[in-house]
Write an enzyme that holds these catalytic residues in place. Sequence first.
Site, PDB file in Angstrom:
ATOM      1  N   VAL A  12       0.830  -1.210   0.000  1.00 42.10           N
ATOM      2  CA  VAL A  12       0.000   0.000   0.000  1.00 42.10           C
ATOM      3  C   VAL A  12       0.860   1.253   0.000  1.00 42.10           C
ATOM      4  O   VAL A  12       0.598   2.206  -0.743  1.00 42.10           O
ATOM      5  CB  VAL A  12      -0.959  -0.003   1.205  1.00 42.10           C
ATOM      6  CG1 VAL A  12      -1.759   1.298   1.256  1.00 42.10           C
ATOM      7  CG2 VAL A  12      -1.912  -1.193   1.125  1.00 42.10           C
ATOM      8  N   LYS A 100      -6.709  -1.241   9.299  1.00 39.73           N
ATOM      9  CA  LYS A 100      -7.980  -1.509   9.974  1.00 39.73           C
ATOM     10  C   LYS A 100      -7.800  -2.035  11.402  1.00 39.73           C
ATOM     11  O   LYS A 100      -8.600  -1.749  12.276  1.00 39.73           O
ATOM     12  CB  LYS A 100      -8.845  -2.455   9.146  1.00 39.73           C
ATOM     13  CG  LYS A 100      -8.494  -3.932   9.175  1.00 39.73           C
ATOM     14  CD  LYS A 100      -7.417  -4.331   8.214  1.00 39.73           C
ATOM     15  CE  LYS A 100      -7.815  -4.219   6.785  1.00 39.73           C
ATOM     16  NZ  LYS A 100      -6.775  -4.712   5.840  1.00 39.73           N
ATOM     17  N   LYS A 200     -13.281  -4.507  10.514  1.00 35.25           N
ATOM     18  CA  LYS A 200     -13.955  -3.521   9.668  1.00 35.25           C
ATOM     19  C   LYS A 200     -15.356  -3.205  10.171  1.00 35.25           C
ATOM     20  O   LYS A 200     -15.773  -2.038  10.146  1.00 35.25           O
ATOM     21  CB  LYS A 200     -13.987  -4.035   8.220  1.00 35.25           C
ATOM     22  CG  LYS A 200     -12.594  -4.120   7.603  1.00 35.25           C
ATOM     23  CD  LYS A 200     -12.608  -4.818   6.257  1.00 35.25           C
ATOM     24  CE  LYS A 200     -11.197  -4.931   5.686  1.00 35.25           C
ATOM     25  NZ  LYS A 200     -11.172  -5.699   4.416  1.00 35.25           N
TER      26      LYS A 200
END
Length: 409
Positions: A12, A100, A200
């Site tokens: 990422v 997360k 999440k």
Amino acid sequence: MEKFAVLGCGVVGSGVVELFEKNKALIEKRCGKSLEMGYILDLRDFPDRPYGNKVVKSIDTILADNDVTVVAECMGGVEPAFTFVKACLEHGKSVSTSNKELVAKKGDILLKTAKEHNCNFFFEASVGGAIPIIRPMHKCLAANTFSAVAGILNGTTNFILNKMICDSMDFEAALKLAQELGYAEKDPTADVEGHDACRKICILSSLAFGKHVYPESVFTKGIREVELKDTKYCEQLGFAIKLIAQVKALDNGKILPTVMPMAVKNTNLLSQVNDVFNAVMTETDGADRSMFYGRGAGKFPTASAVLGDMIEQVQLDGTISAQTWESADNADFIEDFAAFSAKRYFRTTAADMAVLTEVFGDVEERTISDDEETVCIVNAEMNAAQVDAAVKALAQKGVQVLAQYPVLV
């Protein structure tokens, strides 16, 4: 000129850097300011990459540079990410994260810290990758009271279940394929046991209902025990087995967050979400049902969400009050899973429907397999105690329950 820093240059993090460089002119136009990549924090060196000269080994370098106003945290895990992010916020540097686990476990603390130092802690990328859901919930739906949020929040498990349904693969074969394609990790525990989806739904629950929901408060069951035959029987009956993460507001003022495989009616749009795609459905008093759909993971989809947060952070002059929630000293606002109630799918060893009708009452549909197992959908909603009582009643009649799933209509 303002600078930004990236913590962690893995999948990422490198995506954030590359997407920024690709769309730098567009991003600066939308920011309304000049923006430059200042630092990349990583233990590794990247001499063969164009941004290799930006790598630093200490967070202190980033904290000491007052020109760094925005930080992208892409490290993953709780530590040292929590320590680094908190330090950045304490220095007045806004943080955008895709992490997360960090948000689910420490989000309340970091939101409070951001407010105290007049900056922002944003986390659009932590749920649903490129799917915009955090910002719509606290902006577009800000005038609404939430009654429920439900979704397919893990692309790996959705891919596996889709292969079981469409290609008749058993669980192990579908998992192996997911690993070969890079959708599943070598250790797939976080995905297949439901931990990723749990984190999440904690974030979405906290945002929707205003108090921090911790992962240990959420009933969580993964897909490892899902059998191929149940995916086939559900398909015949007009359902699809999906790993559903959801939270509901109850009449007693409490909320009930859960993660588990459910038989989703084919009239529900979530039943049509396939492959590695994710979707979130919100239910509110004003907007009724709203659906958000897209790629839930991946290098550039997640980087897109991180950079979207960063653009807004550069535009802002201080903390926004909407994207926040309170700390929770205890979990007394979360209902016990025993109260969860839904229609049910049952697969049993009953030779015919008569014994099932006697125990369950009204049953909606049925099918009998080649090996004389009987499948039915029970119309009456059942909680855990009622399911246990029904299983015992059937056992007394010599009938074994082989599988059961809650139904989502």
